[in-house]
Design a protein around this motif. Sequence first.
Motif, PDB file in Angstrom:
ATOM      1  N   SER A 167      33.992  42.990  41.780  1.00 23.02           N
ATOM      2  CA  SER A 167      34.967  44.081  41.939  1.00 23.02           C
ATOM      3  C   SER A 167      36.134  43.592  40.923  1.00 23.02           C
ATOM      4  CB  SER A 167      35.679  44.039  43.307  1.00 23.02           C
ATOM      5  OG  SER A 167      36.315  42.585  43.347  1.00 23.02           O
ATOM      6  N   LEU A 168      36.986  44.517  40.711  1.00 22.72           N
ATOM      7  CA  LEU A 168      38.314  44.638  40.227  1.00 22.72           C
ATOM      8  C   LEU A 168      39.196  44.788  41.240  1.00 22.72           C
ATOM      9  CD1 LEU A 168      38.071  47.164  37.089  1.00 22.72           C
ATOM     10  CD2 LEU A 168      37.117  44.841  37.192  1.00 22.72           C
ATOM     11  N   ALA A 169      40.126  43.549  41.297  1.00 28.83           N
ATOM     12  CA  ALA A 169      41.288  43.549  42.270  1.00 28.83           C
ATOM     13  C   ALA A 169      42.545  43.249  41.751  1.00 28.83           C
ATOM     14  CB  ALA A 169      40.927  42.329  43.222  1.00 28.83           C
ATOM     15  N   ARG A 170      43.758  43.948  42.170  1.00 38.18           N
ATOM     16  CA  ARG A 170      45.090  43.630  41.871  1.00 38.18           C
ATOM     17  C   ARG A 170      45.835  44.075  42.987  1.00 38.18           C
ATOM     18  NH1 ARG A 170      48.232  45.431  36.506  1.00 38.18           N
ATOM     19  NH2 ARG A 170      50.410  44.205  37.525  1.00 38.18           N
ATOM     20  N   THR A 171      47.061  43.266  43.284  1.00 38.57           N
ATOM     21  CA  THR A 171      47.762  43.426  44.205  1.00 38.57           C
ATOM     22  C   THR A 171      49.387  44.233  43.412  1.00 38.57           C
ATOM     23  OG1 THR A 171      47.011  42.008  45.842  1.00 38.57           O
ATOM     24  CG2 THR A 171      49.500  42.955  46.036  1.00 38.57           C
TER      25      THR A 171
END
Length: 98
Positions: free
Chosen positions: A27-31
Motif C-alpha cells: 500500500s501507499l499510506a499517508r496521514t
Amino acid sequence: MARELLSQTELDELAGELTGWDVSAASLARTYRFGNFVEAFGFMASAALVAEKMDHHPNWSNVYNSVEVSLNTHDRGGVTELDAALARAMDSLAGRTG
Ligand code: H2B
C-alpha cells in the motif's frame, strides 16, 4: 492507466518521489493533518470526486483534523500506477506538492 503491480524498482522510485508517503508493495499510506475538521472534510470531498472519476477509491478514515489514507488496488492485491496517480492528486488537493 496501468493496473499491473509495480516492480520493486518502480516502488523504490516512487518512494523517492512521494515524500510524506509510506511506500510498500502492499500500500501507499499517508496521514494528512489539517487546520480543523472542515478543512479535513473539504479535502475528503474533493478527493472523493477525483477518486470516483478515476474509478479508484481510497481506504481512509477521518478523526477531527486528520485523514489517514491507505491506497492499493484491491483486485491486484498491491500497489499499481493507479495508486500513485491518486496519491499525487491527493497531495495536490491537500497543497502538499513536492
Ligand atoms: N479502488 C481501489 N482502490 N482498488 C480497486 O481494485 C478498485 C477500486 N476497483 N475501485 C474498482 C473500484 C472496481 O471494483 C470496479 C468494479 O471498477
